[in-house]
Design a protein around this motif. Sequence first.
Motif, PDB file in Angstrom:
ATOM      1  N   MET A   1       1.633  -1.238   0.218  1.00  0.00           N
ATOM      2  CA  MET A   1       0.167   0.125  -0.181  1.00  0.00           C
ATOM      3  C   MET A   1       0.868   1.229   0.181  1.00  0.00           C
ATOM      4  SD  MET A   1      -2.982   0.744   3.349  1.00  0.00           S
ATOM      5  CE  MET A   1      -4.120  -0.136   2.577  1.00  0.00           C
ATOM      6  N   THR A   2       0.999   2.068  -1.041  1.00  0.00           N
ATOM      7  CA  THR A   2       1.564   3.368  -0.917  1.00  0.00           C
ATOM      8  C   THR A   2       1.042   4.552  -0.568  1.00  0.00           C
ATOM      9  OG1 THR A   2       1.118   3.687  -3.650  1.00  0.00           O
ATOM     10  CG2 THR A   2       2.884   2.349  -3.448  1.00  0.00           C
ATOM     11  N   VAL A   3       1.691   4.728  -0.100  1.00  0.00           N
ATOM     12  CA  VAL A   3       0.837   6.134   0.985  1.00  0.00           C
ATOM     13  C   VAL A   3       0.682   7.407   0.078  1.00  0.00           C
ATOM     14  CG1 VAL A   3       1.370   8.324   2.730  1.00  0.00           C
ATOM     15  CG2 VAL A   3       2.518   5.582   2.717  1.00  0.00           C
ATOM     16  N   GLY A   4       1.231   7.778  -0.888  1.00  0.00           N
ATOM     17  CA  GLY A   4       0.934   8.324  -2.667  1.00  0.00           C
ATOM     18  C   GLY A   4       1.650   9.645  -1.511  1.00  0.00           C
ATOM     19  N   ASP A   5       0.846  11.356  -2.216  1.00  0.00           N
ATOM     20  CA  ASP A   5       1.200  12.393  -1.536  1.00  0.00           C
ATOM     21  C   ASP A   5       1.017  12.729  -0.117  1.00  0.00           C
ATOM     22  OD1 ASP A   5       1.842  15.280  -1.272  1.00  0.00           O
ATOM     23  OD2 ASP A   5       1.208  15.128  -4.117  1.00  0.00           O
ATOM     24  N   PRO A   6       2.164  13.272   0.685  1.00  0.00           N
ATOM     25  CA  PRO A   6       2.442  13.045   1.604  1.00  0.00           C
ATOM     26  C   PRO A   6       1.540  13.926   1.917  1.00  0.00           C
ATOM     27  CG  PRO A   6       4.307  13.596   0.588  1.00  0.00           C
ATOM     28  CD  PRO A   6       3.620  12.997  -0.331  1.00  0.00           C
ATOM     29  N   ARG A   7       1.231  15.359   1.151  1.00  0.00           N
ATOM     30  CA  ARG A   7       0.552  16.465   1.564  1.00  0.00           C
ATOM     31  C   ARG A   7      -0.663  16.878   1.296  1.00  0.00           C
ATOM     32  NH1 ARG A   7       2.187  20.277  -3.318  1.00  0.00           N
ATOM     33  NH2 ARG A   7       0.652  18.367  -4.143  1.00  0.00           N
ATOM     34  N   GLY A   8      -1.167  15.315   1.075  1.00  0.00           N
ATOM     35  CA  GLY A   8      -2.621  15.357   0.588  1.00  0.00           C
ATOM     36  C   GLY A   8      -2.864  14.295   2.007  1.00  0.00           C
ATOM     37  N   ILE A   9      -4.358  13.550   1.429  1.00  0.00           N
ATOM     38  CA  ILE A   9      -5.314  12.629   2.181  1.00  0.00           C
ATOM     39  C   ILE A   9      -4.286  11.658   2.392  1.00  0.00           C
ATOM     40  CG2 ILE A   9      -7.230  14.062   2.356  1.00  0.00           C
ATOM     41  CD1 ILE A   9      -8.475  12.224   0.560  1.00  0.00           C
ATOM     42  N   GLY A  10      -3.707  11.085   2.039  1.00  0.00           N
ATOM     43  CA  GLY A  10      -3.384   9.019   1.370  1.00  0.00           C
ATOM     44  C   GLY A  10      -2.645   8.638   2.762  1.00  0.00           C
ATOM     45  N   PRO A  11      -2.072   9.798   3.798  1.00  0.00           N
ATOM     46  CA  PRO A  11      -1.417   8.866   5.586  1.00  0.00           C
ATOM     47  C   PRO A  11      -2.681   9.206   5.705  1.00  0.00           C
ATOM     48  CG  PRO A  11      -0.083  10.657   4.255  1.00  0.00           C
ATOM     49  CD  PRO A  11      -1.065  11.330   3.530  1.00  0.00           C
ATOM     50  N   GLU A  12      -3.458  10.336   5.685  1.00  0.00           N
ATOM     51  CA  GLU A  12      -4.587   9.739   6.645  1.00  0.00           C
ATOM     52  C   GLU A  12      -5.701   8.582   6.198  1.00  0.00           C
ATOM     53  OE1 GLU A  12      -9.037  12.179   8.168  1.00  0.00           O
ATOM     54  OE2 GLU A  12      -6.681  13.484   7.448  1.00  0.00           O
ATOM     55  N   ILE A  13      -5.668   8.337   5.024  1.00  0.00           N
ATOM     56  CA  ILE A  13      -6.684   7.232   4.808  1.00  0.00           C
ATOM     57  C   ILE A  13      -5.846   5.698   4.306  1.00  0.00           C
ATOM     58  CG2 ILE A  13      -8.653   8.399   3.821  1.00  0.00           C
ATOM     59  CD1 ILE A  13      -7.339   7.525   0.350  1.00  0.00           C
ATOM     60  N   VAL A  14      -4.259   5.779   4.630  1.00  0.00           N
ATOM     61  CA  VAL A  14      -4.112   4.698   4.876  1.00  0.00           C
ATOM     62  C   VAL A  14      -4.044   4.182   6.569  1.00  0.00           C
ATOM     63  CG1 VAL A  14      -1.451   3.329   4.821  1.00  0.00           C
ATOM     64  CG2 VAL A  14      -2.615   4.731   3.023  1.00  0.00           C
ATOM     65  N   ALA A  15      -3.455   5.269   6.952  1.00  0.00           N
ATOM     66  CA  ALA A  15      -4.063   5.186   8.639  1.00  0.00           C
ATOM     67  C   ALA A  15      -5.309   4.250   9.612  1.00  0.00           C
ATOM     68  CB  ALA A  15      -3.487   6.288   9.328  1.00  0.00           C
ATOM     69  N   VAL A  23      -9.949  -4.862   6.938  1.00  0.00           N
ATOM     70  CA  VAL A  23      -8.641  -4.725   6.409  1.00  0.00           C
ATOM     71  C   VAL A  23      -7.737  -6.186   7.069  1.00  0.00           C
ATOM     72  CG1 VAL A  23      -6.959  -3.386   5.934  1.00  0.00           C
ATOM     73  CG2 VAL A  23      -9.241  -2.707   5.346  1.00  0.00           C
ATOM     74  N   GLY A  24      -7.762  -5.934   8.836  1.00  0.00           N
ATOM     75  CA  GLY A  24      -6.672  -7.295   8.639  1.00  0.00           C
ATOM     76  C   GLY A  24      -7.438  -8.687   8.751  1.00  0.00           C
ATOM     77  N   GLU A  25      -8.469  -8.732   8.381  1.00  0.00           N
ATOM     78  CA  GLU A  25      -8.766 -10.052   8.266  1.00  0.00           C
ATOM     79  C   GLU A  25      -8.445 -10.474   7.276  1.00  0.00           C
ATOM     80  OE1 GLU A  25     -13.223  -9.563   9.435  1.00  0.00           O
ATOM     81  OE2 GLU A  25     -12.509  -9.668  11.049  1.00  0.00           O
ATOM     82  N   ARG A  26      -8.817  -9.786   6.693  1.00  0.00           N
ATOM     83  CA  ARG A  26      -8.624 -10.303   5.148  1.00  0.00           C
ATOM     84  C   ARG A  26      -7.135 -10.769   4.370  1.00  0.00           C
ATOM     85  NH1 ARG A  26     -13.026  -9.782   1.750  1.00  0.00           N
ATOM     86  NH2 ARG A  26     -11.865 -10.286   0.321  1.00  0.00           N
ATOM     87  N   CYS A  27      -6.044  -8.838   4.971  1.00  0.00           N
ATOM     88  CA  CYS A  27      -4.777  -9.106   4.275  1.00  0.00           C
ATOM     89  C   CYS A  27      -3.873  -8.603   4.874  1.00  0.00           C
ATOM     90  CB  CYS A  27      -4.925  -8.460   2.661  1.00  0.00           C
ATOM     91  SG  CYS A  27      -6.006  -7.091   3.169  1.00  0.00           S
ATOM     92  N   ASP A  28      -1.963  -8.844   5.129  1.00  0.00           N
ATOM     93  CA  ASP A  28      -1.718  -8.487   5.590  1.00  0.00           C
ATOM     94  C   ASP A  28      -0.917  -6.843   4.593  1.00  0.00           C
ATOM     95  OD1 ASP A  28      -1.751 -10.324   7.415  1.00  0.00           O
ATOM     96  OD2 ASP A  28      -0.333 -11.790   7.010  1.00  0.00           O
ATOM     97  N   ILE A  29      -0.740  -5.469   5.296  1.00  0.00           N
ATOM     98  CA  ILE A  29      -0.212  -4.658   4.525  1.00  0.00           C
ATOM     99  C   ILE A  29       1.221  -4.518   4.889  1.00  0.00           C
ATOM    100  CG2 ILE A  29      -1.127  -2.416   4.154  1.00  0.00           C
ATOM    101  CD1 ILE A  29      -3.114  -4.022   2.867  1.00  0.00           C
ATOM    102  N   VAL A  30       1.884  -3.830   3.698  1.00  0.00           N
ATOM    103  CA  VAL A  30       3.566  -3.577   3.610  1.00  0.00           C
ATOM    104  C   VAL A  30       3.362  -2.145   3.179  1.00  0.00           C
ATOM    105  CG1 VAL A  30       5.705  -3.675   2.750  1.00  0.00           C
ATOM    106  CG2 VAL A  30       3.834  -5.983   3.361  1.00  0.00           C
TER     107      VAL A  30
END
Length: 312
Positions: A1-15, A23-30
């Motif tokens: 899973m890539t974070v995207g543009d760090p200035r935007g909402i990418g980090p927030e929606i990744v978290a 998500v935790g039940e279906r897959c392991d995320i890097v």
Amino acid sequence: MTVGDPRGIGPEIVAKALADSRVGERCDIVVIGPEESGVQVGESVGRWRPEGGASLAGKLSGLAIERAVQMAMAGDVDGIVTAPIDKGALHAGGYDYPGHTEMLGHLTGARVAMMLASDKLRVVLATTHIPLHDVVEKLTAESITVAARLTREGLRSWFGIAEPRIALCALNPHAGDGGRFGSEDSKILAPAARAAGIDGPFPADTVFVRAMRGEFDAVIAPYHDVGMTAIKVASFGSAVNVTLGLPFPRTSPDHGTALDIAGLDRADPSSMIAATLLCASIAARGPSRGGRRANVDRLTETRSSGRSSRAP
């Protein structure tokens, strides 16, 4: 899973996606991205500094995509989910691609197509990020038949639809109305649809409604905004961007970086979560990592022999 543009909402929606129990039940995320971006990363591509501005944000976004593709091609991960990037920042960072789709096609050497999918509608683009005045030149019989082939293959292998029903959206109002509003639909689109074994072209003001009522499994749109408008009106916030044609699944949310609300804890993660769950579902349906590795090897052999053309 890539974070995207760090200035935007990418980090927030990744978290927020990582915190979702489904998500935790279906897959392991890097998580791949820059350090100091607001989310813990497992694969670092450098350090984010706000004073670096758009060019640094674009460079780090591009590096994360490259690293994710390397991992997928090596069979280290089963699929990729990408948070939004800013296309202007990507260019400022040294990457001359209109967006994710074209970059992924170039990095893998695959012919690709952009699909936006939801539980209400699936739309595939025959042309992607180009000016409207270039559409007539770029919309060819080949672009339509390639989109149809990739759509049919994707619906069969990734969505489990054995006999996909695919419609082609017309370019002109009323599909040209017998030539009164343009001849492209009769001279280019109709023959291409017949050659590809799909239905249409049908006028844009009815074909998406027909698909939402169950008549078609997907609609191929002739240009970006007619297709994106339809899917986002139907399913904004729950639709998922799927790149067809890759040797591994790649998905992303249906929205952009939302720089205006970044850092305010207001970003809705629904589409990011939907993208992650769909990527996991596709990966589970497809071959194992070893099987994907074999697919990648075959694609690499095709590229080296010159039989495959890269996406623009």
